[in-house]
Design a protein around this motif. Structure first.
Motif, PDB file in Angstrom:
ATOM      1  N   MET A 172      52.527  22.551  70.754  1.00  0.00           N
ATOM      2  CA  MET A 172      51.756  21.333  70.624  1.00  0.00           C
ATOM      3  C   MET A 172      50.274  21.656  70.765  1.00  0.00           C
ATOM      4  O   MET A 172      49.884  22.428  71.634  1.00  0.00           O
ATOM      5  N   ILE A 173      49.464  21.068  69.891  1.00  0.00           N
ATOM      6  CA  ILE A 173      48.029  21.309  69.920  1.00  0.00           C
ATOM      7  C   ILE A 173      47.312  20.018  70.299  1.00  0.00           C
ATOM      8  O   ILE A 173      47.528  18.979  69.671  1.00  0.00           O
ATOM      9  N   HIS A 174      46.467  20.088  71.308  1.00  0.00           N
ATOM     10  CA  HIS A 174      45.663  18.923  71.671  1.00  0.00           C
ATOM     11  C   HIS A 174      44.687  18.650  70.537  1.00  0.00           C
ATOM     12  O   HIS A 174      44.068  19.580  70.000  1.00  0.00           O
ATOM     13  N   PRO A 175      44.518  17.377  70.146  1.00  0.00           N
ATOM     14  CA  PRO A 175      43.706  17.079  68.951  1.00  0.00           C
ATOM     15  C   PRO A 175      42.259  17.553  69.030  1.00  0.00           C
ATOM     16  O   PRO A 175      41.631  17.795  67.999  1.00  0.00           O
ATOM     17  N   GLU A 176      41.722  17.687  70.233  1.00  0.00           N
ATOM     18  CA  GLU A 176      40.330  18.105  70.372  1.00  0.00           C
ATOM     19  C   GLU A 176      40.188  19.613  70.557  1.00  0.00           C
ATOM     20  O   GLU A 176      39.094  20.112  70.815  1.00  0.00           O
ATOM     21  N   ARG A 177      41.310  20.352  70.390  1.00  0.00           N
ATOM     22  CA  ARG A 177      41.267  21.792  70.626  1.00  0.00           C
ATOM     23  C   ARG A 177      41.711  22.601  69.400  1.00  0.00           C
ATOM     24  O   ARG A 177      42.005  23.784  69.505  1.00  0.00           O
ATOM     25  N   GLN A 178      41.705  21.948  68.239  1.00  0.00           N
ATOM     26  CA  GLN A 178      42.093  22.659  67.019  1.00  0.00           C
ATOM     27  C   GLN A 178      41.209  23.875  66.767  1.00  0.00           C
ATOM     28  O   GLN A 178      41.680  24.912  66.307  1.00  0.00           O
ATOM     29  N   HIS A 179      39.909  23.727  67.061  1.00  0.00           N
ATOM     30  CA  HIS A 179      38.964  24.818  66.786  1.00  0.00           C
ATOM     31  C   HIS A 179      39.171  26.022  67.705  1.00  0.00           C
ATOM     32  O   HIS A 179      38.616  27.091  67.469  1.00  0.00           O
ATOM     33  N   LEU A 180      39.975  25.843  68.751  1.00  0.00           N
ATOM     34  CA  LEU A 180      40.209  26.924  69.709  1.00  0.00           C
ATOM     35  C   LEU A 180      41.471  27.726  69.404  1.00  0.00           C
ATOM     36  O   LEU A 180      41.724  28.742  70.058  1.00  0.00           O
ATOM     37  N   VAL A 181      42.237  27.289  68.433  1.00  0.00           N
ATOM     38  CA  VAL A 181      43.533  27.930  68.166  1.00  0.00           C
ATOM     39  C   VAL A 181      43.333  29.373  67.705  1.00  0.00           C
ATOM     40  O   VAL A 181      42.491  29.671  66.862  1.00  0.00           O
ATOM     41  N   ARG A 182      44.140  30.256  68.279  1.00  0.00           N
ATOM     42  CA  ARG A 182      44.071  31.677  67.928  1.00  0.00           C
ATOM     43  C   ARG A 182      45.424  32.122  67.372  1.00  0.00           C
ATOM     44  O   ARG A 182      46.480  31.763  67.889  1.00  0.00           O
ATOM     45  N   THR A 183      45.366  32.923  66.325  1.00  0.00           N
ATOM     46  CA  THR A 183      46.560  33.545  65.747  1.00  0.00           C
ATOM     47  C   THR A 183      46.659  34.985  66.260  1.00  0.00           C
ATOM     48  O   THR A 183      45.773  35.476  66.973  1.00  0.00           O
ATOM     49  N   ARG A 184      47.709  35.672  65.875  1.00  0.00           N
ATOM     50  CA  ARG A 184      47.829  37.093  66.230  1.00  0.00           C
ATOM     51  C   ARG A 184      46.629  37.882  65.703  1.00  0.00           C
ATOM     52  O   ARG A 184      46.073  38.727  66.403  1.00  0.00           O
ATOM     53  N   GLU A 185      46.249  37.593  64.471  1.00  0.00           N
ATOM     54  CA  GLU A 185      45.143  38.330  63.861  1.00  0.00           C
ATOM     55  C   GLU A 185      43.844  38.087  64.622  1.00  0.00           C
ATOM     56  O   GLU A 185      43.075  39.018  64.884  1.00  0.00           O
ATOM     57  N   LEU A 186      43.585  36.838  64.990  1.00  0.00           N
ATOM     58  CA  LEU A 186      42.360  36.524  65.726  1.00  0.00           C
ATOM     59  C   LEU A 186      42.380  37.140  67.123  1.00  0.00           C
ATOM     60  O   LEU A 186      41.351  37.614  67.609  1.00  0.00           O
TER      61      LEU A 186
END
Length: 230
Positions: A1-15
């Protein structure tokens, strides 16, 4: 689950690999995210494309206290396909057939190549969705859940987020048939290799390695590229 105000903070394996100064090969081998104390993924346990909260991972890497995430349960919380299915009590494959409904399609949010929907939208859909007696999964004769003109961009986003993504993971993320996922991935990998090689002095093989593609798919893409130029 992603908080709506934290989309810009999401990290993938590559990041995360970039944050840690690792190549994707080293990152895949060491799997640093499995270390004790590393923040748990914010993607659902069933998801094959892992996502993390960047504020938490940055704190961990700085050897600082890892902050708690905001409480869940809000209408704008972003749920992936597994979480959305669980929210309304259906199988994930059923959700893949429901998500083309205009209500859900209009409110879908793609984060790092992964489809999400606001919890409130999912709950609203619950009151209008087809009855539970229907068959689960992609009905016979029904097309892929992603429109053909959107497929290239959607698979490209997944490939950008995870260079080692597999056919089954694309099927899992987008609800498309294996043959569709295979063709899209193969075409995109060939395009990426040719593009990187064309913009540098690298060979196709070196370009494929730089892109972080796994050995098996590198060989298939290189064989295809070489046959085109013979």
């Amino acid at each position: 689950m992603i908080h709506p105000e934290r989309q810009h903070l999401v990290r993938t394996r590559e990041l995360l690999a970039r944050d840690m100064g690792m190549s994707m090969g080293t990152f895949r081998n060491k799997k640093p995210y499995t270390a004790e104390g590393f923040p748990a993924p914010i993607s659902s346990p069933q998801s094959r494309v892992l996502l993390w909260d960047g504020e938490q991972t940055a704190a961990y890497l700085a050897d600082a206290p890892v902050p708690d995430l905001p409480p869940a349960g809000g209408d704008q919380d972003l749920l992936d396909r597994h979480e959305a299915a669980a929210e309304i009590g259906v199988k994930t494959r059923s959700w893949d057939s429901y998500k083309t409904d205009p209500l859900l399609a209009h409110h879908m949010v793609v984060v790092c190549g992964i489809e999400h929907w606001p919890r409130g939208t999912v709950q609203t859909f619950q009151h209008t969705r087809p009855g539970k007696s229907g068959a689960t999964g992609r009905p016979k004769g029904k097309g892929n859940a992603v429109r053909r003109d959107q497929l290239h961009a959607r698979v490209a986003a997944l490939l950008d987020a995870e260079p080692t993504i597999t056919i089954s993971q694309v099927c899992d993320a987008l609800g498309v048939a294996p043959a569709t996922a295979q063709r899209a991935l193969a075409n995109l990998r060939r395009e990426r290799i040719a593009q990187v090689a064309g913009q540098s002095s690298l060979s196709y093989a070196e370009a494929a390695e730089r892109l972080g593609f796994p050995p098996a798919v590198r060989r298939a893409a290189l064989k295809s590229l070489q046959s085109v130029h013979e």
